[in-house]
Design a protein around this motif. Structure first.
Motif, PDB file in Angstrom:
ATOM      1  N   ALA A  24      19.709  36.727  32.899  1.00  0.00           N
ATOM      2  CA  ALA A  24      19.602  36.540  31.449  1.00  0.00           C
ATOM      3  C   ALA A  24      20.804  37.168  30.756  1.00  0.00           C
ATOM      4  CB  ALA A  24      18.326  37.185  30.937  1.00  0.00           C
ATOM      5  N   PRO A  25      21.356  36.502  29.759  1.00  0.00           N
ATOM      6  CA  PRO A  25      22.447  37.104  29.012  1.00  0.00           C
ATOM      7  C   PRO A  25      21.948  38.290  28.201  1.00  0.00           C
ATOM      8  CG  PRO A  25      21.737  35.064  27.969  1.00  0.00           C
ATOM      9  CD  PRO A  25      20.977  35.194  29.266  1.00  0.00           C
ATOM     10  N   ALA A  26      22.860  39.172  27.794  1.00  0.00           N
ATOM     11  CA  ALA A  26      22.488  40.369  27.037  1.00  0.00           C
ATOM     12  C   ALA A  26      21.721  40.009  25.770  1.00  0.00           C
ATOM     13  CB  ALA A  26      23.724  41.182  26.708  1.00  0.00           C
ATOM     14  N   SER A  27      22.036  38.864  25.162  1.00  0.00           N
ATOM     15  CA  SER A  27      21.376  38.486  23.925  1.00  0.00           C
ATOM     16  C   SER A  27      19.896  38.164  24.133  1.00  0.00           C
ATOM     17  CB  SER A  27      22.092  37.285  23.297  1.00  0.00           C
ATOM     18  OG  SER A  27      22.047  36.187  24.188  1.00  0.00           O
ATOM     19  N   ALA A  28      19.474  37.989  25.387  1.00  0.00           N
ATOM     20  CA  ALA A  28      18.074  37.668  25.655  1.00  0.00           C
ATOM     21  C   ALA A  28      17.215  38.928  25.735  1.00  0.00           C
ATOM     22  CB  ALA A  28      17.958  36.878  26.948  1.00  0.00           C
ATOM     23  N   ALA A  29      17.815  40.100  25.623  1.00  0.00           N
ATOM     24  CA  ALA A  29      17.056  41.352  25.676  1.00  0.00           C
ATOM     25  C   ALA A  29      16.091  41.413  24.500  1.00  0.00           C
ATOM     26  CB  ALA A  29      18.006  42.539  25.650  1.00  0.00           C
ATOM     27  N   PRO A  38      19.115  44.967  30.538  1.00  0.00           N
ATOM     28  CA  PRO A  38      20.553  44.870  30.323  1.00  0.00           C
ATOM     29  C   PRO A  38      20.831  44.380  28.897  1.00  0.00           C
ATOM     30  CG  PRO A  38      19.965  43.908  32.432  1.00  0.00           C
ATOM     31  CD  PRO A  38      18.675  44.205  31.706  1.00  0.00           C
ATOM     32  N   GLY A  39      21.832  44.954  28.249  1.00  0.00           N
ATOM     33  CA  GLY A  39      22.146  44.585  26.872  1.00  0.00           C
ATOM     34  C   GLY A  39      21.444  45.455  25.844  1.00  0.00           C
ATOM     35  N   GLU A  40      20.785  46.526  26.299  1.00  0.00           N
ATOM     36  CA  GLU A  40      20.060  47.410  25.389  1.00  0.00           C
ATOM     37  C   GLU A  40      20.464  48.869  25.597  1.00  0.00           C
ATOM     38  OE1 GLU A  40      15.792  45.238  24.733  1.00  0.00           O
ATOM     39  OE2 GLU A  40      15.902  46.724  26.322  1.00  0.00           O
ATOM     40  N   ILE A  41      20.094  49.663  24.621  1.00  0.00           N
ATOM     41  CA  ILE A  41      20.188  51.111  24.741  1.00  0.00           C
ATOM     42  C   ILE A  41      18.765  51.649  24.694  1.00  0.00           C
ATOM     43  CG2 ILE A  41      20.436  51.549  22.259  1.00  0.00           C
ATOM     44  CD1 ILE A  41      22.503  53.745  23.130  1.00  0.00           C
ATOM     45  N   GLY A  42      18.503  52.680  25.473  1.00  0.00           N
ATOM     46  CA  GLY A  42      17.160  53.238  25.515  1.00  0.00           C
ATOM     47  C   GLY A  42      17.167  54.723  25.216  1.00  0.00           C
ATOM     48  N   PHE A  43      16.260  55.124  24.342  1.00  0.00           N
ATOM     49  CA  PHE A  43      16.063  56.531  23.993  1.00  0.00           C
ATOM     50  C   PHE A  43      14.738  56.961  24.624  1.00  0.00           C
ATOM     51  CE2 PHE A  43      18.734  54.671  20.736  1.00  0.00           C
ATOM     52  CZ  PHE A  43      19.772  55.586  20.658  1.00  0.00           C
ATOM     53  N   TYR A  44      14.788  57.992  25.458  1.00  0.00           N
ATOM     54  CA  TYR A  44      13.628  58.405  26.240  1.00  0.00           C
ATOM     55  C   TYR A  44      12.946  59.632  25.659  1.00  0.00           C
ATOM     56  CZ  TYR A  44      15.127  55.340  30.033  1.00  0.00           C
ATOM     57  OH  TYR A  44      15.475  54.245  30.800  1.00  0.00           O
ATOM     58  N   ARG A  45      11.650  59.687  25.826  1.00  0.00           N
ATOM     59  CA  ARG A  45      10.857  60.862  25.463  1.00  0.00           C
ATOM     60  C   ARG A  45      11.068  61.962  26.491  1.00  0.00           C
ATOM     61  NH1 ARG A  45       9.120  64.963  23.470  1.00  0.00           N
ATOM     62  NH2 ARG A  45       6.923  65.429  23.286  1.00  0.00           N
TER      63      ARG A  45
END
Length: 126
Positions: A24-29, A38-45
């Motif tokens: 999947a392309p990044a825009s499909a996130a 892929p294509g995202e940033i994640g902030f974790y607890r």
């Protein structure tokens, strides 16, 4: 013999098509679904584990967000971050992209300094 070659070509072609369909392309996130794609940033607890608040586009105010599947507010509860995007992201300590900035390079991860609160983030140049 000719039929066997054609069958082999068809099988090889279907494997390539199947592999492309699974990429999947990044825009499909899909942001804010609790899955860091892929294509995202994640902030974790936690420390790169536990509930994750994932973004594919910017968010000017984390105070109205919760870690997906929990009642835990995102603002004030971020311990670590992972950037699975090909873009840089800029995280801010204030709402509406204000305050101190933290540059998050593509494909990096780490923990936040104690007391470092992230309140908004957007893809950008840093």
């Amino acid at each position: 013999m000719r039929l066997a070659k054609m069958a082999t070509s068809l099988v090889a072609g279907s494997v390539v098509v199947g592999a492309l369909a699974g990429t999947a392309p990044a825009s499909a996130a899909t942001g804010k679904n609790g899955v860091l794609e892929p294509g995202e940033i994640g902030f974790y607890r936690g420390f790169l584990a536990g509930p994750v608040f994932d973004l594919s586009t910017g968010d000017p105010d984390f105070s109205d967000d919760h870690f997906p599947g929990t009642a835990i507010p995102v603002a004030g509860n971020i311990d670590s971050v992972r950037n699975r995007d090909t873009r840089h992201w800029v995280a801010f300590t204030g709402r509406n992209f204000t305050g101190s900035q933290l540059c998050l390079a593509p494909r990096t991860a780490g923990t936040l300094a104690p007391g470092r609160d992230i309140s908004s983030a957007i893809p950008g140049i840093c």
